[in-house]
Design an enzyme around this catalytic site. Structure first.
Site, PDB file in Angstrom:
ATOM      1  N   GLU A 147       0.106 -49.599  16.405  1.00  0.00           N
ATOM      2  CA  GLU A 147       1.220 -49.501  17.256  1.00  0.00           C
ATOM      3  C   GLU A 147       1.274 -50.226  18.484  1.00  0.00           C
ATOM      4  OE1 GLU A 147      -0.179 -47.153  15.535  1.00  0.00           O
ATOM      5  OE2 GLU A 147       1.075 -45.683  14.925  1.00  0.00           O
TER       6      GLU A 147
ATOM      7  N   GLU B 241      -2.446 -41.861  10.486  1.00  0.00           N
ATOM      8  CA  GLU B 241      -2.220 -40.654  11.091  1.00  0.00           C
ATOM      9  C   GLU B 241      -2.209 -39.682  10.192  1.00  0.00           C
ATOM     10  OE1 GLU B 241       0.634 -42.406  13.998  1.00  0.00           O
ATOM     11  OE2 GLU B 241      -0.358 -41.136  15.426  1.00  0.00           O
TER      12      GLU B 241
END
Ligand code: 3HC
Length: 696
Positions: free
Chosen positions: A128, A108
């Site tokens: 995740e 990210e």
């Protein structure tokens, strides 16, 4: 010029500022790393000599994600978003230079850079979901803007790591630079960006792929439907999907708000807590307090298999898959031929599904040699026995192996039931005897129980664990007891299921509750799948149990088209009136009147009996730690990972509740299961947790 903190530094090479992170082992985004990025990017922006910035990492990998050890603790400034904003809003182009794995928060961060370059071996991903989470730092909003909705849904809900060349194809990276030349390659790329006056590209501002998906809710409905089985019971995939819906339907900043809300929902829930616990448990399980990492091991270059049945063949495949040759020994030529044929068929089926080439099939088959003589195993480094579960036969085989196989080699047994200390008595090298209990199908199931006997050497244990890792298993160490860790706990559950059968619950009532709890199937469906006649023989059958009666009626499970359930041609199960009648007969014979058994009772008796047995296993030192028991049940029996394993689950229920329920069910549970583990009772009284117990 250069400036540095312990984890981040800036060095200026001509017109390029190189921000380097160095926070072993995986450059996770701890508070220090976040602060380091922020400080050094700001410094580079402020430095008039710097025209473009490269963000690179030392060590084995680019940033592998948020620091999971910080989760659940009070947040420390700066938040990751501040570091990301500094990058994305930099007036000078920022290039991420990726090696190893850019994962989660790490990827990210890279997605906030204006450009990304990677070496060919690098991988990027947003895993995740495997921690019961979603990318909470803009990943769900930026990823679909690059790869489109369908691909984003796939990547986010699978958490897969995408190899760099594939990332290039998808537009996730802009250039591949040669292996070992990342720094120079990234600097050269940054200079090209400057020379070509390329724009400061912000992923957040690209909208065309979102616009294309707007007004098409069927994309999401279809995706949910297609994956319903895979996502059953999990919360995180759904929240990831909702984030992508938000990315499509809302402006970027609103989408970010939706992402935050859905992230917080997961972060505060028990599923993610369980999955994060399992992440660490999977790493902890390899650590054995009195067998240090530097314990000498036997280099396993050649393996011998005694027995080429379903188990032996499956075990052999594990080794052939990683290039280790295996000699399989059988007593009869037909058995050997059949065994090798089954292995070949397995490989060919994999090839048909496109997961192996025909050449690979031949390569792997070429590593398997059949023999009818134990003598052919003389030069093996590891021999694994997988024959019929009979102590005399095993002792005889091991005595022979002891004489034949070279000194120092490890002799392992795949027994799931017998005492390996007794097997050890048959040999002159008891230190080399170890249990390697694979789970069926052995080429598929991830679990390996390594069993330590009284005389097993540290080298034998370390070798078995290491070779397990090499073939892609997750190995848990168990001491010797009937059933070891996994089957001993299974036996407790079976006792309860069988007991409730004679109190009025039908097999499908019990199976339904356990399936809904998240297990792949209940105990009766599992028996039908495995075959009811395992360990049963017509000659000795006394029709003493429902199972024996079913076997006598030739209802031996799925393979005969009937067992506890009836099966149609496509093996679809339905409750069987025959079984129901039989159960009523047995109940009457036992003098039991059927009573209404609630779903709650079914669940609690099955699961709390397992917890109680697990606590006994822990108390007796059979398992090193509670989390090893959880690893066994997740990987060997399909315990839902989002419930963290039976020990973790017990902690979430509260040990006091478990104990008082066990007391309440009392005698109904039978002698073995109504005896509460002293450890469990003690922890419950002191308000402590099972997951904190460690032996050694
Ligand atoms: N945080 C804290 N510790 C971590 C970590 C992380 N994100 N990732 C790995 N570690 C630790 C491991 O616990 C292990 O510690 P140990 O040596 O004390 O046991 C050590 O780093 C090395 O890890 P591995 O043994 O797993 O090493 P490998 O080389 O086999 O694998 C890896 C490296 C592929 C990076 C693997 O560790 C991994 O998959 N890590 C997790 C990646 C991940 O899930 N990232 C997302 C985190 S959540 C997130 O980013 C939220 C964000 O969206 C806001």
């Amino acid at each position: 010029m250069s400036s540095s903190s312990s984890v981040a530094s800036l060095s200026v090479e001509g017109d390029i500022g190189v921000v380097t992170l160095n926070s072993p082992p995986v450059n996770a985004l701890s508070q220090a790393v976040r602060a380091g990025i922020l400080e050094n990017v700001n410094k580079a922006v402020a430095d008039p000599a710097v025209k473009a910035i490269v963000l690179i990492c030392e060590g084995r990998t680019f940033i592998a994600g948020a620091d999971i050890t910080e989760f659940g603790k009070p947040r420390k400034d700066p938040p990751l978003s501040e570091a990301q904003d500094a990058i994305e809003n930099s007036p000078k182009p920022v290039v991420a230079a990726i090696h190893g794995t850019a994962l989660g928060g790490g990827f990210e961060v890279a997605l906030c850079c204006h450009y990304r370059v990677a070496v060919p071996s690098a991988k990027c991903g947003l895993p995740e979901v495997k921690l019961g989470l979603l990318p909470g730092a803009g990943g769900t909003q930026r990823l679909p803007r690059i790869v489109g909705v369908e691909r984003a849904l796939d990547l986010l809900t699978s958490g897969q790591h995408v190899p760099a060349p594939k990332c290039l194809e998808m537009g996730l990276v802009d250039e591949i630079v040669p292996e070992g030349e990342l720094r120079a390659g990234a600097i050269a790329f940054a200079r090209r960006v400057l020379a070509e006056k390329r724009p400061l590209r912000k992923v957040r501002d690209t909208d065309e792929k979102m616009v294309a998906a707007r007004g098409k809710p069927e994309i999401f409905a279809d995706f949910r439907k297609a994956n319903a089985r895979k996502f059953r019971g999990f919360q995180a995939p759904e929240n990831n999907i909702r984030c992508v819906e938000a990315a499509v339907n809302l402006p970027f900043d609103e989408g970010m708000k939706a992402e935050r809300k859905l992230f917080e929902e997961l972060m505060s829930g028990t599923q993610s807590a369980a999955q994060r616990y399992v992440f660490f448990a999977e790493r902890e399980v390899w650590k054995i307090p009195d067998v240090p990492a530097d314990t000498p091991v036997v280099a396993v270059k050649k393996v011998g298999m005694v027995g080429a049945g379903t188990m032996g063949g499956g075990i052999a495949m594990n080794f052939a898959n990683v290039g280790i040759p295996v000699t399989l020994v059988e007593t009869r030529p037909e058995a050997l031929e059949r065994g090798l044929k089954v292995v070949r068929r397995n490989y060919e089926n994999t090839a048909k599904r496109g997961r192996l080439t025909n050449e690979q099939v031949e390569q792997r088959m070429g590593l398997l040699t059949g023999s009818l003589e134990l003598e052919s195993l003389a030069d093996c480094d590891l021999v694994i026995e997988a024959v019929f579960e009979n102590m005399e036969i095993k002792q005889d085989i091991f005595a022979k192996l002891d004489r034949i196989v070279k000194p120092g080699a490890i002799l392992a047994t795949n027994t799931s039931a017998l005492n390996i200390n007794e097997i050890g008595r048959a040999v002159k090298r008891p230190e080399g005897i170890v249990g390697m209990h694979f789970f069926s199908p052995a080429n598929v199931m991830r679990l390996l129980e390594v069993v330590r006997g009284d005389t097993t050497s540290k080298t034998a244990i370390a070798t078995a664990m290491q070779v397990g890792k090499k073939v892609g298993k997750i190995a848990a160490l168990s001491g010797v007891c009937p059933g070891f860790i996994g089957n001993r706990i299974l036996a407790a559950r079976t006792r309860q299921a069988q007991a409730m059968l004679l109190e009025g619950a039908m097999p499908w009532d019990i199976d339904k509750v356990l399936y809904e709890f998240g297990l792949p199937m209940g105990p009766f469906a599992m028996s039908d799948l495995a075959g009811l006649d395992i360990g049963w023989s017509k000659e000795t059958s006394k029709r003493a149990t429902v199972r024996e009666a079913l076997c006598e009626m030739d209802r031996r499970g799925q393979k005969t088209g009937a067992g506890y359930y009836d099966y149609d041609e496509s093996r679809k199960a339905s409750p069987s009136p025959v079984t129901e009648k039989l159960v009523h007969e047995f109940m009457a014979a036992a003098g039991n009147k059927p009573r209404e058994i609630t779903e709650q009772e079914i669940l609690e008796r099955c699961v709390y009996a397992m917890i109680n047995e697990g606590a006994k296993i822990l108390d007796e030192g059979i398992a090193i730690r509670a989390s090893d028991i959880d690893i066994v049940w997740i990987n060997g029996y399909g315990w839902p990972v989002y419930r963290g394993g039976p020990m973790f689950y017990a902690d979430t229920v509260g040990l006091q509740t478990v104990v008082s329920k066990l007391e309440e069910y009392g005698e109904r549970m039978g002698a073995a299961d109504s005896a509460i583990s002293p450890l469990l009772a003690r922890l419950a009284k002191d308000g402590k947790r099972l997951q904190d117990v460690k032996n050694g």
